[in-house]
Scaffold this motif. Structure first.
Motif, PDB file in Angstrom:
ATOM      1  N   GLU A  45       0.863  -1.063  -0.141  1.00  0.00           N
ATOM      2  CA  GLU A  45       0.018   0.094  -0.011  1.00  0.00           C
ATOM      3  C   GLU A  45       0.730   1.297   0.142  1.00  0.00           C
ATOM      4  OE1 GLU A  45      -3.282  -0.053   2.803  1.00  0.00           O
ATOM      5  OE2 GLU A  45      -3.457  -2.312   2.834  1.00  0.00           O
ATOM      6  N   LEU A  46       2.073   1.214   0.175  1.00  0.00           N
ATOM      7  CA  LEU A  46       2.996   2.364   0.379  1.00  0.00           C
ATOM      8  C   LEU A  46       4.273   2.274  -0.725  1.00  0.00           C
ATOM      9  CD1 LEU A  46       3.434   2.700   3.978  1.00  0.00           C
ATOM     10  CD2 LEU A  46       1.802   3.940   2.668  1.00  0.00           C
ATOM     11  N   SER A  47       4.574   3.252  -1.232  1.00  0.00           N
ATOM     12  CA  SER A  47       5.919   3.406  -2.018  1.00  0.00           C
ATOM     13  C   SER A  47       7.018   3.434  -1.068  1.00  0.00           C
ATOM     14  CB  SER A  47       5.902   4.491  -2.781  1.00  0.00           C
ATOM     15  OG  SER A  47       5.860   5.780  -2.109  1.00  0.00           O
ATOM     16  N   ALA A  48       8.162   3.196  -1.625  1.00  0.00           N
ATOM     17  CA  ALA A  48       9.378   3.213  -0.656  1.00  0.00           C
ATOM     18  C   ALA A  48       9.469   4.553   0.053  1.00  0.00           C
ATOM     19  CB  ALA A  48      10.640   2.993  -1.550  1.00  0.00           C
ATOM     20  N   VAL A  49       9.308   5.741  -0.646  1.00  0.00           N
ATOM     21  CA  VAL A  49       9.650   6.998   0.020  1.00  0.00           C
ATOM     22  C   VAL A  49       8.281   7.163   0.954  1.00  0.00           C
ATOM     23  CG1 VAL A  49       9.093   9.490  -0.341  1.00  0.00           C
ATOM     24  CG2 VAL A  49      10.421   8.295  -1.919  1.00  0.00           C
ATOM     25  N   GLU A  50       7.357   6.717   0.977  1.00  0.00           N
ATOM     26  CA  GLU A  50       5.916   6.786   1.755  1.00  0.00           C
ATOM     27  C   GLU A  50       6.454   5.973   2.952  1.00  0.00           C
ATOM     28  OE1 GLU A  50       2.116   7.604  -1.225  1.00  0.00           O
ATOM     29  OE2 GLU A  50       3.014   5.547  -0.732  1.00  0.00           O
ATOM     30  N   GLN A  51       6.744   4.591   2.646  1.00  0.00           N
ATOM     31  CA  GLN A  51       7.411   4.023   3.890  1.00  0.00           C
ATOM     32  C   GLN A  51       8.285   4.561   4.852  1.00  0.00           C
ATOM     33  OE1 GLN A  51       8.391   0.098   1.232  1.00  0.00           O
ATOM     34  NE2 GLN A  51       8.182  -0.520   3.468  1.00  0.00           N
ATOM     35  N   LEU A  52       9.276   5.368   4.218  1.00  0.00           N
ATOM     36  CA  LEU A  52      10.156   6.136   4.932  1.00  0.00           C
ATOM     37  C   LEU A  52       9.703   7.083   5.778  1.00  0.00           C
ATOM     38  CD1 LEU A  52      13.542   6.701   2.924  1.00  0.00           C
ATOM     39  CD2 LEU A  52      13.178   5.688   5.297  1.00  0.00           C
ATOM     40  N   GLN A  53       8.564   8.055   5.342  1.00  0.00           N
ATOM     41  CA  GLN A  53       7.951   8.956   5.743  1.00  0.00           C
ATOM     42  C   GLN A  53       6.970   8.574   6.955  1.00  0.00           C
ATOM     43  OE1 GLN A  53       6.143  10.662   2.316  1.00  0.00           O
ATOM     44  NE2 GLN A  53       7.960  11.952   2.062  1.00  0.00           N
ATOM     45  N   SER A  54       6.341   7.448   6.751  1.00  0.00           N
ATOM     46  CA  SER A  54       4.914   6.834   7.722  1.00  0.00           C
ATOM     47  C   SER A  54       5.634   5.547   8.333  1.00  0.00           C
ATOM     48  CB  SER A  54       4.058   6.755   6.801  1.00  0.00           C
ATOM     49  OG  SER A  54       3.977   5.632   5.786  1.00  0.00           O
ATOM     50  N   SER A  55       6.306   4.669   8.113  1.00  0.00           N
ATOM     51  CA  SER A  55       6.743   3.565   8.732  1.00  0.00           C
ATOM     52  C   SER A  55       8.233   3.287   8.177  1.00  0.00           C
ATOM     53  CB  SER A  55       5.733   2.511   8.176  1.00  0.00           C
ATOM     54  OG  SER A  55       5.722   1.419   9.154  1.00  0.00           O
ATOM     55  N   PRO A  56       9.092   3.983   8.996  1.00  0.00           N
ATOM     56  CA  PRO A  56      10.455   3.416   8.762  1.00  0.00           C
ATOM     57  C   PRO A  56      10.979   2.066   9.193  1.00  0.00           C
ATOM     58  CG  PRO A  56      10.317   5.125  10.136  1.00  0.00           C
ATOM     59  CD  PRO A  56       9.114   5.304   9.572  1.00  0.00           C
ATOM     60  N   THR A  57       9.938   1.688  10.144  1.00  0.00           N
ATOM     61  CA  THR A  57      10.399   0.359  10.777  1.00  0.00           C
ATOM     62  C   THR A  57       8.909  -0.448  10.884  1.00  0.00           C
ATOM     63  OG1 THR A  57      10.237   1.219  13.038  1.00  0.00           O
ATOM     64  CG2 THR A  57      12.329   0.959  12.092  1.00  0.00           C
ATOM     65  N   TYR A  58       9.300  -1.709  10.530  1.00  0.00           N
ATOM     66  CA  TYR A  58       7.946  -2.693  10.948  1.00  0.00           C
ATOM     67  C   TYR A  58       8.223  -3.580  11.919  1.00  0.00           C
ATOM     68  CZ  TYR A  58       6.290  -0.953   6.247  1.00  0.00           C
ATOM     69  OH  TYR A  58       5.849  -0.147   5.199  1.00  0.00           O
ATOM     70  N   ARG A  59       7.030  -4.041  12.449  1.00  0.00           N
ATOM     71  CA  ARG A  59       7.087  -5.071  13.516  1.00  0.00           C
ATOM     72  C   ARG A  59       6.449  -6.304  13.285  1.00  0.00           C
ATOM     73  NH1 ARG A  59       7.921  -4.396  19.211  1.00  0.00           N
ATOM     74  NH2 ARG A  59       6.557  -5.752  20.467  1.00  0.00           N
ATOM     75  N   LEU A  60       7.226  -7.636  13.349  1.00  0.00           N
ATOM     76  CA  LEU A  60       6.616  -8.673  13.033  1.00  0.00           C
ATOM     77  C   LEU A  60       6.387  -9.492  14.285  1.00  0.00           C
ATOM     78  CD1 LEU A  60       5.745 -10.853  10.988  1.00  0.00           C
ATOM     79  CD2 LEU A  60       8.177 -11.736  11.115  1.00  0.00           C
ATOM     80  N   GLU A  61       5.140  -9.542  14.825  1.00  0.00           N
ATOM     81  CA  GLU A  61       4.835 -10.003  16.167  1.00  0.00           C
ATOM     82  C   GLU A  61       4.454 -11.511  16.015  1.00  0.00           C
ATOM     83  OE1 GLU A  61       3.285  -6.074  18.525  1.00  0.00           O
ATOM     84  OE2 GLU A  61       1.663  -7.511  17.826  1.00  0.00           O
ATOM     85  N   ARG A  62       4.960 -12.260  17.086  1.00  0.00           N
ATOM     86  CA  ARG A  62       4.240 -13.853  17.094  1.00  0.00           C
ATOM     87  C   ARG A  62       3.789 -13.593  18.639  1.00  0.00           C
ATOM     88  NH1 ARG A  62       8.727 -18.247  18.148  1.00  0.00           N
ATOM     89  NH2 ARG A  62       7.735 -18.914  20.239  1.00  0.00           N
ATOM     90  N   THR A  63       2.429 -14.297  18.578  1.00  0.00           N
ATOM     91  CA  THR A  63       1.725 -14.573  19.721  1.00  0.00           C
ATOM     92  C   THR A  63       1.378 -15.739  19.846  1.00  0.00           C
ATOM     93  OG1 THR A  63       0.395 -12.352  19.486  1.00  0.00           O
ATOM     94  CG2 THR A  63      -0.302 -14.015  20.692  1.00  0.00           C
ATOM     95  N   ASP A  64       1.931 -16.408  20.999  1.00  0.00           N
ATOM     96  CA  ASP A  64       1.925 -18.063  21.415  1.00  0.00           C
ATOM     97  C   ASP A  64       0.712 -18.057  22.530  1.00  0.00           C
ATOM     98  OD1 ASP A  64       4.095 -18.277  19.815  1.00  0.00           O
ATOM     99  OD2 ASP A  64       5.501 -18.481  21.646  1.00  0.00           O
ATOM    100  N   ARG A  65      -0.036 -19.164  22.318  1.00  0.00           N
ATOM    101  CA  ARG A  65      -0.940 -19.403  23.181  1.00  0.00           C
ATOM    102  C   ARG A  65      -1.163 -21.134  23.239  1.00  0.00           C
ATOM    103  NH1 ARG A  65      -3.608 -15.814  20.025  1.00  0.00           N
ATOM    104  NH2 ARG A  65      -3.868 -14.622  21.820  1.00  0.00           N
ATOM    105  N   TYR A  66      -1.644 -21.873  24.042  1.00  0.00           N
ATOM    106  CA  TYR A  66      -2.114 -23.162  24.030  1.00  0.00           C
ATOM    107  C   TYR A  66      -3.093 -23.617  23.411  1.00  0.00           C
ATOM    108  CZ  TYR A  66       2.538 -23.805  26.359  1.00  0.00           C
ATOM    109  OH  TYR A  66       3.835 -24.038  27.026  1.00  0.00           O
ATOM    110  N   ARG A  67      -3.434 -24.528  22.539  1.00  0.00           N
ATOM    111  CA  ARG A  67      -4.672 -25.024  22.350  1.00  0.00           C
ATOM    112  C   ARG A  67      -4.622 -26.523  22.606  1.00  0.00           C
ATOM    113  NH1 ARG A  67      -5.928 -22.917  15.845  1.00  0.00           N
ATOM    114  NH2 ARG A  67      -6.292 -20.862  16.467  1.00  0.00           N
ATOM    115  N   LEU A  68      -5.882 -26.735  22.792  1.00  0.00           N
ATOM    116  CA  LEU A  68      -6.180 -28.319  23.286  1.00  0.00           C
ATOM    117  C   LEU A  68      -5.923 -29.239  22.160  1.00  0.00           C
ATOM    118  CD1 LEU A  68      -7.110 -29.810  25.724  1.00  0.00           C
ATOM    119  CD2 LEU A  68      -9.310 -29.498  25.076  1.00  0.00           C
TER     120      LEU A  68
END
Length: 439
Positions: free
Chosen positions: A254-277
């Motif tokens: 959704e963003l060009s490279a220049v727009e990434q620098l202006q609005s989101s110079p870093t990104y966060r990859l999150e991992r959420t852990d929980r148990y499943r039966l």
């Protein structure tokens, strides 16, 4: 509409004592108009005159195979020393060696190209243009301490002077980042290298280094049975892990490279852990009874493939898969503890059944749990890029038994120490590569 600016107020990236930022502002230096060269070339110098980049330096000049204005359309790295004037990350060149000059080409202006000569313990990242045939200033560029870079490869041919009429041959080439090991990213500087021949040279090239900052939490405590009823899992027991990614590692749809620098110079990859039966059994009889359950392990769905297609982030191997789609040449690879690939990456290609067989003591209840992880990629404003990826780890099964019996021996797996007790257990997968657990 985002403002049009080539200086970005982003927090610089840091590797040891080297700071890395970016500019999309350039000063025009030369093009080959007027010559008879078969290819077009434009040469530019990265600008660091803005307040945000006043302490940063270029690593070399920029070459593109056309005459168009590259301001706001191209981005390159610029560098600074985290320790300012007392630092040792950067040094000016001790001198320059001339690589080429355009005498005889008929171009509208004169040009000379020079190779910076680095001090001992430092390396040159790109060539520098002189004003006319004059040697460049030593302050036009900086050399980088050799422990802050890695050896790279020359990439594609940008330009050569064939047909120009010059008595001296020249070919100039891009720099391509090498494959990064797990937990790191390598970034090509965006500069060019070249020599006085049309053959691809065997000269040294370098890329910048970055560590992918990963925050790994402890795994959540496995659930504990308190009675003979099917347990409900508490969502509050989920734990969060995260990896910070610089903007150039992400192909944001959704963003060009220049727009990434202006609005989101870093990104966060999150991992959420929980148990499943994975299974629950209550033995109401007077003798031990076998119970068998079938669960699913590996990726649930195909969103990991969609994530790689949409953003070029591959959860189980080095990326990018399609480097031509990116503004900068880079490579990166996530920490294997973060991606569950420290044993095998096969679980990312398909989901497969996992059979759990257990003997439950008389008058007891036993529950089996699998660790389930969800990955989502977030911009700095918290908005999500691509769909959430779901993965169930089949390497370990966590058992919990209802109380009031002597605890049974636990399996020698450090992360299972929190389980209350383990009855006799056998786990089998339907493929022979993934590990199976046996009592």
């Amino acid at each position: 509409m985002l403002p049009s600016t080539g200086a970005f107020s982003m927090q610089p990236l840091q590797f040891n004592d080297l700071l890395i930022s970016f500019t999309s502002e350039f000063l025009p230096l030369w093009n080959d108009k007027g010559s008879s060269a078969q290819k077009a070339v434009g040469l530019w110098r990265p600008s660091t005159t803005s307040d945000a980049l006043s302490s940063f330096y270029a690593l070399g000049d920029i070459a593109v195979g056309h005459y168009r204005n590259i301001n706001q359309g191209k981005i390159v790295a610029v560098v600074s020393d985290a320790n300012k004037a007392d630092g040792t990350a950067l040094r000016p060149p001790v001198d320059y060696q001339r690589v080429w000059h355009d005498e005889g080409t008929g171009a509208h202006s004169n040009l000379s190209i020079w190779r910076p000569l680095a001090p001992q313990g430092y390396v040159t990242m790109g060539l520098v243009c002189g004003v006319g045939y004059d040697k460049p200033s030593r302050h036009a560029v900086r050399c980088v301490r050799e422990d802050l870079v890695v050896t790279a490869q020359l990439g594609e041919l940008i330009w050569n002077d064939k047909g120009s009429g010059c008595a001296n041959d020249l070919s100039i080439w891009s720099i391509t980042a090498p494959e990064a090991p797990v937990g790191e990213a390598y970034l090509a500087p965006g500069t060019f290298l070249g020599h006085g021949s049309y053959a691809k040279p065997g000269i040294e090239a370098y890329s910048l280094r970055l560590a992918l900052t990963t925050h790994l939490s402890d795994l959540p405590s496995p659930p504990v049975l308190t009675g003979h009823e099917i347990p409900s899992l508490d969502e509050n027991t989920a734990t969060l892990h995260a990896c910070e990614l610089p903007w150039f590692c992400v192909k944001d749809p959704e963003l060009s490279a220049v727009e990434q620098l202006q609005s989101s110079p870093t990104y966060r990859l999150e991992r959420t852990d929980r148990y499943r039966l994975g299974g629950f059994g209550h033995n109401t009889g007077q003798t031990p009874q076998p119970f068998m359950w079938t669960a699913s392990k590996g990726e649930l769905g195909t969103n990991a493939r969609a994530l790689a297609f949409n953003t070029s982030i591959d959860l189980c191997k080095e990326w990018p898969a399609h480097p031509q789609a990116f503004e900068l040449s880079f490579s990166a690879q996530l920490d294997r503890d973060f991606t569950h690939t420290q044993r095998s990456a096969k679980g990312w290609s398909h989901s497969s059944p996992l059979e759990i067989i257990i003997y439950v003591p008389p008058k007891k209840a036993v529950a089996a749990y699998l660790l389930h992880s969800e990955y989502c990629l977030l911009r700095q404003d918290g908005s999500q890029v691509s769909a959430t990826v779901s993965y169930t780890n089949g390497d370990h099964v966590y058992m919990s038994e209802s109380p009031d019996t002597e605890p049974l021996p636990q399996e020698a797996t450090p992360r299972e120490e929190a389980a209350q007790a383990e009855p006799d257990l056998q786990v089998t997968g339907h493929d022979l590569i993934d590990n199976a657990l046996t009592p």
